[in-house]
Motif scaffolding. Sequence first.
Motif, PDB file in Angstrom:
ATOM      1  N   ARG A 122      13.696  -7.658 -20.512  1.00  0.00           N
ATOM      2  CA  ARG A 122      12.193  -7.439 -20.632  1.00  0.00           C
ATOM      3  C   ARG A 122      11.217  -7.170 -19.685  1.00  0.00           C
ATOM      4  N   LEU A 123      11.464  -7.067 -18.622  1.00  0.00           N
ATOM      5  CA  LEU A 123      10.847  -6.291 -17.301  1.00  0.00           C
ATOM      6  C   LEU A 123      11.045  -4.753 -17.908  1.00  0.00           C
ATOM      7  N   ILE A 124      12.207  -4.275 -18.115  1.00  0.00           N
ATOM      8  CA  ILE A 124      12.189  -2.973 -18.484  1.00  0.00           C
ATOM      9  C   ILE A 124      11.348  -2.519 -19.641  1.00  0.00           C
ATOM     10  N   ALA A 125      11.386  -3.339 -20.599  1.00  0.00           N
ATOM     11  CA  ALA A 125      10.913  -2.898 -21.856  1.00  0.00           C
ATOM     12  C   ALA A 125       9.256  -2.827 -21.514  1.00  0.00           C
ATOM     13  N   ILE A 126       8.600  -3.963 -20.883  1.00  0.00           N
ATOM     14  CA  ILE A 126       7.354  -3.862 -20.553  1.00  0.00           C
ATOM     15  C   ILE A 126       6.972  -2.648 -19.456  1.00  0.00           C
ATOM     16  N   LEU A 127       7.923  -2.309 -18.653  1.00  0.00           N
ATOM     17  CA  LEU A 127       7.600  -1.141 -17.969  1.00  0.00           C
ATOM     18  C   LEU A 127       7.432   0.168 -18.622  1.00  0.00           C
ATOM     19  N   GLY A 128       8.474   0.179 -19.645  1.00  0.00           N
ATOM     20  CA  GLY A 128       8.236   1.293 -20.448  1.00  0.00           C
ATOM     21  C   GLY A 128       7.037   1.454 -21.378  1.00  0.00           C
ATOM     22  N   GLU A 148       0.762  -1.117   0.047  1.00  0.00           N
ATOM     23  CA  GLU A 148       0.025   0.046   0.012  1.00  0.00           C
ATOM     24  C   GLU A 148       0.818   1.111   0.146  1.00  0.00           C
ATOM     25  N   HIS A 149       2.053   1.235   0.678  1.00  0.00           N
ATOM     26  CA  HIS A 149       2.731   2.418   0.738  1.00  0.00           C
ATOM     27  C   HIS A 149       4.069   2.175  -0.212  1.00  0.00           C
ATOM     28  N   LEU A 150       3.895   1.544  -1.310  1.00  0.00           N
ATOM     29  CA  LEU A 150       4.896   1.454  -2.212  1.00  0.00           C
ATOM     30  C   LEU A 150       4.854   2.735  -2.953  1.00  0.00           C
ATOM     31  N   PRO A 151       6.092   3.193  -3.809  1.00  0.00           N
ATOM     32  CA  PRO A 151       5.904   4.137  -4.558  1.00  0.00           C
ATOM     33  C   PRO A 151       5.160   3.973  -5.889  1.00  0.00           C
ATOM     34  N   ARG A 152       4.981   4.940  -6.655  1.00  0.00           N
ATOM     35  CA  ARG A 152       3.981   4.507  -7.695  1.00  0.00           C
ATOM     36  C   ARG A 152       5.016   3.779  -8.777  1.00  0.00           C
ATOM     37  N   MET A 153       6.395   3.985  -9.106  1.00  0.00           N
ATOM     38  CA  MET A 153       7.117   3.498  -9.951  1.00  0.00           C
ATOM     39  C   MET A 153       7.086   2.090  -9.543  1.00  0.00           C
ATOM     40  N   SER A 154       7.364   1.631  -8.228  1.00  0.00           N
ATOM     41  CA  SER A 154       7.503   0.249  -7.688  1.00  0.00           C
ATOM     42  C   SER A 154       6.120  -0.322  -7.941  1.00  0.00           C
ATOM     43  N   LYS A 155       5.059   0.138  -7.858  1.00  0.00           N
ATOM     44  CA  LYS A 155       3.945  -0.469  -8.484  1.00  0.00           C
ATOM     45  C   LYS A 155       3.778  -0.970  -9.904  1.00  0.00           C
ATOM     46  N   PHE A 156       4.216   0.216 -10.629  1.00  0.00           N
ATOM     47  CA  PHE A 156       4.344  -0.371 -12.117  1.00  0.00           C
ATOM     48  C   PHE A 156       5.404  -1.256 -12.365  1.00  0.00           C
ATOM     49  N   ILE A 157       6.394  -1.513 -11.605  1.00  0.00           N
ATOM     50  CA  ILE A 157       7.503  -2.495 -11.649  1.00  0.00           C
ATOM     51  C   ILE A 157       6.737  -3.761 -11.460  1.00  0.00           C
ATOM     52  N   LEU A 158       5.879  -3.937 -10.278  1.00  0.00           N
ATOM     53  CA  LEU A 158       5.282  -5.309 -10.207  1.00  0.00           C
ATOM     54  C   LEU A 158       4.424  -5.745 -10.838  1.00  0.00           C
ATOM     55  N   LEU A 159       3.573  -4.628 -11.461  1.00  0.00           N
ATOM     56  CA  LEU A 159       2.790  -5.000 -12.558  1.00  0.00           C
ATOM     57  C   LEU A 159       3.475  -5.481 -13.921  1.00  0.00           C
ATOM     58  N   ALA A 160       4.473  -4.757 -14.197  1.00  0.00           N
ATOM     59  CA  ALA A 160       5.282  -5.264 -15.437  1.00  0.00           C
ATOM     60  C   ALA A 160       5.873  -6.918 -14.987  1.00  0.00           C
ATOM     61  N   ALA A 161       6.355  -7.100 -14.102  1.00  0.00           N
ATOM     62  CA  ALA A 161       6.811  -8.271 -13.561  1.00  0.00           C
ATOM     63  C   ALA A 161       5.799  -9.447 -13.548  1.00  0.00           C
ATOM     64  N   PHE A 162       4.593  -8.957 -13.141  1.00  0.00           N
ATOM     65  CA  PHE A 162       3.365 -10.046 -13.272  1.00  0.00           C
ATOM     66  C   PHE A 162       3.248 -10.381 -14.796  1.00  0.00           C
ATOM     67  N   LEU A 163       2.935  -9.214 -15.545  1.00  0.00           N
ATOM     68  CA  LEU A 163       2.938  -9.604 -17.039  1.00  0.00           C
ATOM     69  C   LEU A 163       4.003 -10.329 -17.553  1.00  0.00           C
ATOM     70  N   ALA A 164       5.393 -10.017 -17.180  1.00  0.00           N
ATOM     71  CA  ALA A 164       6.314 -10.813 -17.816  1.00  0.00           C
ATOM     72  C   ALA A 164       6.273 -12.291 -17.440  1.00  0.00           C
ATOM     73  N   SER A 165       6.078 -12.712 -16.070  1.00  0.00           N
ATOM     74  CA  SER A 165       5.659 -13.891 -15.555  1.00  0.00           C
ATOM     75  C   SER A 165       4.517 -14.763 -16.091  1.00  0.00           C
ATOM     76  N   THR A 166       3.682 -13.799 -16.616  1.00  0.00           N
ATOM     77  CA  THR A 166       2.406 -14.645 -17.057  1.00  0.00           C
ATOM     78  C   THR A 166       2.175 -14.805 -18.635  1.00  0.00           C
ATOM     79  N   ASN A 167       2.566 -13.764 -19.253  1.00  0.00           N
ATOM     80  CA  ASN A 167       2.472 -13.743 -20.945  1.00  0.00           C
ATOM     81  C   ASN A 167       3.623 -14.559 -21.341  1.00  0.00           C
ATOM     82  N   PRO A 168       3.480 -15.157 -22.450  1.00  0.00           N
ATOM     83  CA  PRO A 168       4.668 -15.635 -23.133  1.00  0.00           C
ATOM     84  C   PRO A 168       5.430 -14.677 -23.745  1.00  0.00           C
ATOM     85  N   ALA A 169       6.947 -14.915 -23.991  1.00  0.00           N
ATOM     86  CA  ALA A 169       7.827 -13.635 -24.319  1.00  0.00           C
ATOM     87  C   ALA A 169       7.425 -13.319 -25.815  1.00  0.00           C
ATOM     88  N   LYS A 170       6.813 -14.299 -26.776  1.00  0.00           N
ATOM     89  CA  LYS A 170       6.525 -13.981 -28.145  1.00  0.00           C
ATOM     90  C   LYS A 170       5.264 -13.045 -28.319  1.00  0.00           C
TER      91      LYS A 170
END
Length: 576
Positions: free
Chosen positions: A481-487, A390-412
């Motif tokens: 890949r995490l940085i790319a999805i975050l962008g 709840e108290h994470l910075p906004r950028m950290s929350k976006f990083i977690l979302l990007a990590a979730f999508l990178a772990s869930t979606n196939p790379a292709k």
Amino acid sequence: MESDEVGLLENLVEEHPGYAKFIDDILMLTSSYLPPFIYINDTTNPRITSSVLDSVFGRLSQPQDWEYPPVRYARVNAVACFTARLFYDSVLNTLAGWKVRWQEGCENWPGDGQRWNDSIDSFLHGLKALHDSTGSSSHTVHKGKEKAPVQDQKPVMVIVIEKAERLKENLPELIIPLTRLAEMSQVNISTIFLSAVRWEDIKPSLGASPDPYYIDIEPHNKQDTIERLVSAFHSASFSQLSFNGINNIYHPALLPLYEHYAAMIYSICAVYTHDPYELQYIAAARWPGFVKPVLDEHRQAQGLARGDQSEEDQELIAIELAPPSEDQRMWLTRYFTPSITAALEALHPRSISAGEWALKNMPEPNLLSLEVVPRPLDRTKLGQKDNSMEHLPRMSKFILLAAFLASTNPAKTDVKMFGRGAGERKRRRRNGSPRKGAGRGGVAKVGFCSWLMEVPLLNSFSLYKKVPQRLSGPAPFPLDRLIAILGALLEENDVEMRPPAPDYVFPGEYTEMEIGRVQVYAAIGELTSMRTLYRTTPPEKLDGPPMFKCGIPFEAAQALARELKVPLNDLMWDPV
């Protein structure tokens, strides 16, 4: 090699796991010919190497019937000996076994008012006088299968200079004489430099110093570090240490549990430090609380056994302490894992002492016997309102979302889900079928990373429709890949929240700058320490980018997406 020498080598190797080759090399050199100048380079743990040298030469300085010559040994620290006189006095007093006492006027060796610390000349004369004053030794050396006594054998003098790189700053005029000490003093003496830097970095110019005998210490591997942690348990068990009235915390029966505990400490803390001293400090702080539930259960079982007996038989009842069962061990590991990270954060910078931290973090009594055992932190409930995200910075929350999508979606599928065409946004799929009209040769382009650059679109992804990735667990992904999805997430969902930036006129320029900041990588490291991201590659691996896995469930990602107003289902290849 005789049995005495074999026993000496085995004992030293048992005391210092991972240093078998180094100890064998030192013993071999001492038994044959100890070079007058040795340079030992240890870039990771010079303190441990110093303790190994203390053990080796400390044993050799004791009179025994073996092939090694008698040794007089002195170890000085170049940081403490910041003047020439301090260095001379420290070396001579230690070699002579002289104790400086306040009651005797703090006199140095030999105690008759004679001084050997005026200059390098007087220091050399002091070494010569010390060598001559040493009486003959009845030491024995081996000749074939027989032992021949040597009545007039003088001991070998060994001087170890710890943190030798500081000589270049404090005592640069002593480097050349120390490397030629045996030649200048005409005594059997060996100078050993121990440093974390290479000899080329402190070597005097013009070739005034001879080339040393080089010894490089290899870094510890995982098994050696764990064995060193376990060896500390043996020492504490022999000393029968207790903590805050808790006895038997280092009972020999608990050794199997401590071996698993040491492996757990290494797996959590090795990402941040490989120093066995630091790991041992953290392990010593958490171990009393880790083992307290086991000791409480044993005390309860012993009390119940005595309760059914008469007073005369109660003293005869004694249940032997045994390690916990496999289920209990796994439960203890899960329960105390979050506290290891907390101990690392507090103890590694020495914000608090190990004993004080252990007292503040002791578990409640009889933890294993509770019907409903409290959990220190339930990672499956991170998506609820009262959680640490709840108290994470906004950028950290976006990083977690990007990590979730990178772990869930196939790379292709990244290009199809996050890519852009010729200036227009591509519509994402929602039902698992490819968009109609997409040819096999179509190319999608996007910035931020090579993961999303010019990747041909595929006609079918039926391979990934068999088992949804969110049901088979998070998949590892590389950092780029995490940085790319975050962008891509920032470019599509964070534009309205940005402050005015008239300097950036090209599309995506501001996002490119944001994802390249150091704070993004610092946030990734912080999320890893919170166990919301998991690093799957060891830190010492240099080939290829580091690999991570997402550590939050779908419910937590969904809560973050609602807060950031990100259409999570539209970005998942297999939406819920």
